[in-house]
Design an enzyme around this catalytic site. Structure first.
Site, PDB file in Angstrom:
ATOM      1  CE  LYS A 173      50.083  50.698  41.001  1.00  0.00           C
ATOM      2  NZ  LYS A 173      48.648  50.035  40.526  1.00  0.00           N
ATOM      3  CB  THR A 184      44.694  55.649  31.525  1.00  0.00           C
ATOM      4  OG1 THR A 184      43.159  56.231  32.225  1.00  0.00           O
ATOM      5  CG2 THR A 184      45.415  56.747  31.529  1.00  0.00           C
ATOM      6  CB  VAL A 185      47.228  51.486  31.457  1.00  0.00           C
ATOM      7  CG1 VAL A 185      48.565  50.755  30.616  1.00  0.00           C
ATOM      8  CG2 VAL A 185      47.914  52.275  32.062  1.00  0.00           C
ATOM      9  CG  ASP A 215      49.154  52.424  44.671  1.00  0.00           C
ATOM     10  OD1 ASP A 215      48.763  52.246  43.725  1.00  0.00           O
ATOM     11  OD2 ASP A 215      50.795  52.864  44.491  1.00  0.00           O
ATOM     12  N   GLY A 237      50.899  57.459  34.281  1.00  0.00           N
ATOM     13  CA  GLY A 237      50.116  57.925  33.493  1.00  0.00           C
ATOM     14  C   GLY A 237      50.560  56.571  32.200  1.00  0.00           C
ATOM     15  CE  LYS A 295      52.459  51.568  42.314  1.00  0.00           C
ATOM     16  NZ  LYS A 295      52.416  53.120  42.360  1.00  0.00           N
ATOM     17  CD  GLU A 348      42.561  56.714  40.776  1.00  0.00           C
ATOM     18  OE1 GLU A 348      41.705  55.527  40.906  1.00  0.00           O
ATOM     19  OE2 GLU A 348      43.019  55.740  40.372  1.00  0.00           O
TER      20      GLU A 348
END
Lengths: 425, 425
Positions: free
Chosen positions: A104, A13-14, A200, A301, A204, A189
């Site tokens: 991360k 995706t990224v 997550d 995104g 961060k 997900e």
């Protein structure tokens, strides 16, 4: 013109977003850096991998094709995970290549090793995309606010849970139904554990705390709690009290000690973070120098995250050989402030038997532990009565000691719902 | 360790903040840059100038003492104005010294000259503090969003007017009274013209537009209108319609053409900018790559602005001789989009005679010019009747053509109040 070759690990995706932005904005990047920045090699482990927007000649299944290519000076790691990614990043750094990553968990769990390797080779390790997607919080902390003595980093750093909590508040639906809908829409997900469980956000916050306070903070230093216990009942009670539930990352510097945590919290409806809806992220930075700064934007995104990766690539490319490189800026070694000594406000919901004396016993136990009640409302009656309390600020150890004894009362049923209240005057 | 000497022009509100932060954070700055950054000389034109926190040995009244000091590599210009400041900056840049400044009017009026001089000498000209105080919008635009193709920069970039409009909305007081109170509290200057008239915001928007769209935008390219005509009557009408008045800077990229303006506008109460109170600033950036990012923080003040100056000093110090320097990034030369062709929504208040046929005549004239009315409310009667209209989006030329004819009607008295409406779906 100088050429800079990029080796890209992972074309998901990224990664595909990075490829697209590099192609589309080649001219702007050259004008901004004076160099020609091109994608030279893409690593994908499946030998049959192909994408219509990717020249098959760039593909390789061997990391060595990237490592040993002298024309590649920047390795962009977007495969995620902590095994192969760690190995690849370390080898790239030791070979004198700059690394840009969105990983991360790797940084939060193996930051020390990675930053040491980067320091030793005098290369850059950049990771803007690992924190708040398109919102350049790390650049702002590292470069703009060096002399500002930031003392709090506080915000919504996980889009999945924010989407879910927003949906629960708007529709009144319960956690399970909202999760299913989020999965269907691609906001969560298939295995949502890292997001809904808070890991997550904790990774961060470990990264943001390291940069903001200049002191290494790893995932192990960040106690985290997710949103899995948040019920539509509590969200409805909160709404009646003018409060909105959010999953918050909170990093505070208290008298030279750090406290970094992730927990669900109620915020007043008028608080700027309460208005952050859907998959957006927002981070408040506070300091004596500037009161508060807020940065807000999409936290995930393909293209927003890729845009942060490109920003890092440009930063790296814009430095010349021999510049001073300081990646983590973790030149302090601050101790942690114990959770038990933190002073917090609490919302508490208890299921109680509606018998004479229950309220008195609950109040008495709080009183014995020095916990002061701000408001108490009883709803319903009989077996189903609920007691909803808001407490004044209290040392957490005192609150939890009282709660343990209250939970053990025979008139109190099931597990109490406990949510911190933040952002009030 | 390498030493970097700072020559400071002006030791007023911001200058003394810079001196304080340089002293207080010397250790952090060294750790972040690998260099020792010290204040070497301070220019003040009054030979009798003295401050308790300033070593008198640093003071000079001669700019040449700074220009000719080989140990000074960074000149920080904080004297303001466009005469001496222009001369000093140009001479510093031509002598190969980096310049850091907060002087928005100088950059907006003489940017081309200054950037050319910097380019020629291969030195940095940095100006974060000229835009949104402590909020590093310029760094984010220049360095993080190079490949993001920002197409709108939109926000509250003047704290004085925001404080005043907030106060008018909260107290119902009129412009004149609120201005007096703002002056008493230090939020407005004795001569408030640049702030309330919109010129301060226009200079900032010229700078932000140049950086965001990579095309030189000067003060002359930014039509501006301030808040002097905003009455408590309009603020009250707005509140009934769910709208909040703000002075907005709006820079848009439309099919490769720029439109940059400053005007008072109504925003829906739920819009994030509507909640920005007091002397705070907030800027929205939008792009196809990331939808929207918002940056929010104090737009002025001694220490917040000084913090932005220090961020710039660190950026400059962190580069080494021979690095690629691109200051303005104005490598495009985009045309401007005419105001008359912009499509806007309008709020309009007319004082009319309450006679049969007035509404019909107003509606007819709008209809003839293709202006469609969304809502129309008449209040009062007789000589004092007021007509409050909200219009559908319309080309501005059509609206103003209709308005001219409507204003000329014998039943319409005085000057109509016209406020754009932004931020609605």
């Amino acid at each position: 013109m100088d050429k800079v070759g990029i080796g890209l690990l992972g074309y998901g995706t990224v990664g595909s977003g990075v490829g697209k932005l590099l192609r589309k904005n080649a001219g702007d990047i050259t004008l901004a850096t004076g160099k020609q920045v091109t994608l030279r090699r893409v690593l994908e482990k499946d030998p049959g991998f192909s994408r219509p927007d990717l020249d098959p000649a760039l593909l390789t299944t061997r990391f060595e094709d990237i490592l040993e290519d002298p024309a590649i000076s920047v390795v962009v790691e977007l495969i995620g995970g902590t095994d192969a990614a760690l190995d690849f990043q370390l080898r790239a750094l030791k070979a004198g290549k700059h690394v840009v990553t969105a990983n991360k968990q790797l940084l939060a769990q193996h930051g020390a090793e990675l930053f040491d390797a980067a320091e030793e080779s005098g290369v850059h390790l950049r990771f803007e995309a690992s924190a708040v997607g398109a919102v350049p919080v790390i650049k702002v902390l590292r470069e703009s606010l060096v002399a500002a003595e930031v003392n709090t980093v506080f915000g919504i750093v996980n889009g999945t849970t924010n989407y879910m909590l927003s949906a629960m508040a708007e529709t009144g639906a319960d956690y399970g139904d909202v999760l299913k809908e989020a999965q269907r829409l691609g906001y969560a997900e298939a295995d949502p554990t890292e997001d809904v469980g808070g890991k997550d956000a904790a990774a961060k916050m470990a990264i943001l705390s390291s940069i903001a306070f200049h002191s290494r903070t790893g995932l192990d230093d960040v106690p985290f709690e997710g949103i899995t216990k948040i019920s539509s009942t509590d969200i409805a009670h909160g709404a009646r009290l003018g409060l909105v539930a959010k999953l918050l990352g909170v990093a505070k510097l208290i008298d030279g000690r750090m406290n970094v945590r992730v927990y669900p919290a109620f915020l007043p409806q008028a608080h700027p973070l309460a208005g952050v809806k859907g998959a957006y992220n927002a981070v408040f930075l506070t300091s004596d120098a500037f009161d508060e700064i807020m940065l807000f934007g999409p936290g995930a995104g393909s293209i927003p995250t890729a845009s942060a990766v490109i920003g890092d690539i440009i930063s790296v490319v814009n430095t010349v050989k021999g510049s001073f490189v300081r990646n983590c800026l973790c030149y302090k070694d601050l101790p942690f402030f114990p959770d038990a000594d933190m002073v917090s406000r609490f919302y508490l919901r208890l299921r109680v038997m509606d018998r004479p004396g229950v309220l008195a016993r609950v109040s008495a136990l709080f009183g014995e532990h020095g916990v002061s009640i701000r408001s108490m409302v009883q709803e319903g009656g009989g077996d189903e009565a609920e007691l909803v309390l808001l407490l004044h600020p209290v040392r957490e150890a005192q609150f939890f000691a009282a709660l343990q004894q209250i939970s053990a009362l025979s008139d109190v049923h099931g597990e109490p719902a406990v949510i911190r209240v933040e952002g009030e005057a």
